[in-house]
Write an enzyme that holds these catalytic residues in place. Structure first.
Site, short mmCIF file in Angstrom:
data_model
loop_
_atom_site.label_atom_id
_atom_site.label_comp_id
_atom_site.label_asym_id
_atom_site.label_seq_id
_atom_site.Cartn_x
_atom_site.Cartn_y
_atom_site.Cartn_z
N HIS A 50 0.84 -1.20 0.00
CA HIS A 50 0.00 0.00 0.00
C HIS A 50 0.88 1.25 0.00
O HIS A 50 1.58 1.51 0.98
CB HIS A 50 -0.88 -0.05 1.26
CG HIS A 50 -1.81 1.09 1.42
ND1 HIS A 50 -1.70 1.99 2.45
CD2 HIS A 50 -2.87 1.49 0.67
CE1 HIS A 50 -2.68 2.89 2.35
NE2 HIS A 50 -3.39 2.62 1.29
N ASP A 101 -1.22 5.45 -6.43
CA ASP A 101 -2.35 6.38 -6.54
C ASP A 101 -1.95 7.38 -7.61
O ASP A 101 -0.83 7.91 -7.58
CB ASP A 101 -2.57 7.11 -5.21
CG ASP A 101 -3.04 6.17 -4.12
OD1 ASP A 101 -4.04 5.46 -4.33
OD2 ASP A 101 -2.39 6.14 -3.06
N HIS A 136 -1.02 10.32 -3.23
CA HIS A 136 -2.29 9.88 -2.69
C HIS A 136 -3.38 10.94 -2.76
O HIS A 136 -4.55 10.64 -3.00
CB HIS A 136 -2.14 9.43 -1.23
CG HIS A 136 -3.43 8.94 -0.65
ND1 HIS A 136 -4.25 9.71 0.12
CD2 HIS A 136 -4.06 7.74 -0.79
CE1 HIS A 136 -5.31 9.01 0.46
NE2 HIS A 136 -5.23 7.82 -0.07
CA CA Z 1 -5.03 3.95 -3.00
#
Ligand code: CA
Length: 313
Positions: free
Chosen positions: A5, A34, A47
């Site tokens: 992540h 992202d 992000h």
């Molecule tokens: Ca994400």
């Protein structure tokens, strides 16, 4: 399947290349990106659509905030974005969001374009003989369109250019916006694997409907374990079973060793609950090494469908 992540952001600032390299070396199966756009239409890996909480933008460009006080990536050209330094994520009060993580403002970390990151991962795959995948998220597609950029078209074009084209390629494209994901299939005819991100049941189509355009759902751990009952037992949702019934894989976010849900004593217990009992197929984690290590020692029947099966979707 372990999805790093924002990289190994439990250890190094999120979405920096060093964080991605660390996650790669820790054995993650997929690395997450992202994706947002700059004023001149470059795709960068960040992000938030604002730069405030992870960069020194307020020092470098003090006059460039909008009226709401925020510095938007889309108000800067890539050349300007490249002058910024990335730091560990801060809260608005300036303190680290996760107090135990990397130091603030130490190190020369920069913002990476999607293209640079893909080349970086493909280079590592070449030099190590691995086949680690990418997991890009289309961030706020409608907002980007309102600012004049069709970010979905641009992301798909970039993926196509770097060989991510079919359902067997090591890529998952994720988004919270279900209309946008339907558009990925209908308007663009994309054949890569798609994950419908969800933060509730109510605001999304039925699972059978999602299964028409997506291979899986990406759901918060709070949607799968909704609390602890009077006997201190976790209250588990039937969503994973319903998803499997609809033919959808389940990827859950976010597994953090330094931010456990209430009532879960440690990270191993969290993984045990989600992998062995709820049988999720993928974990988004800030700590890929801990998830990889846990999966290695888990009994065979606890290991979910993992890479081999997911590649076929
Ligand atoms: Ca994400």
């Amino acid at each position: 399947m372990v999805i790093a992540h924002r990289g190994a952001c439990g250890y190094l600032p999120e979405h920096t290349l060093v964080s991605k390299a660390l996650a790669f070396a820790m054995g993650a199966d997929y690395l997450e990106q992202d994706v947002i756009a700059t004023r001149d239409g470059a795709l960068v890996v960040l992000h938030d659509i604002i730069l405030d909480n992870v960069s020194d933008v307020a020092d470098v460009f003090p006059r460039r905030a909008r009226d709401d006080g925020h510095y938007y990536c889309i108000d800067f050209d890539l050349d300007e974005i490249r002058t910024l330094r990335i730091s560990e994520r801060r809260n608005p009060d300036g303190k680290r969001k996760f107090p135990g993580r990397f130091s603030l403002n130490s190190g020369r970390f920069g913002i990476v374009t999607l293209e640079e990151e893909i080349r970086f991962i493909q280079g590592l795959n070449r030099s190590t003989g691995k086949n680690v995948g990418i997991y890009p998220e289309i961030k706020q597609p409608q907002w980007h369109r309102s600012q004049g950029i069709d970010i979905t078209a641009d992301i798909l074009h970039m993926l196509e250019r770097y060989g991510y084209r079919s359902s067997s390629d090591p890529v998952y494209l994720q988004c919270f916006d279900h209309e946008e994901l339907a558009r990925v299939r209908k308007e663009f005819g994309a054949r890569i694997k798609v994950i419908q991100l969800m933060n509730s049941r109510e605001d999304y189509p039925a699972l059978e409907e999602i299964a028409r355009y997506a291979q899986g759902i990406g759901v918060s751990i709070g949607m799968l374990c909704t609390g602890i009952d009077g006997d201190h037992q976790p209250i588990l949702s039937s969503l994973p079973d319903e998803a499997r019934e609809a033919g959808l894989a389940v990827h859950a976010y976010t597994f953090r060793a330094d931010k456990l849900p209430d009532g879960i004593p440690d990270f191993a217990s969290l993984l045990e609950l989600f992998v062995s009992r709820l049988k999720v197929d993928g974990l988004f984690t800030d700590f890929p090494d801990l998830a990889v290590d846990w999966l290695k020692q888990a009994p065979d029947n606890a290991i979910p469908s993992s890479n081999a099966a997911s590649q076929e979707m």
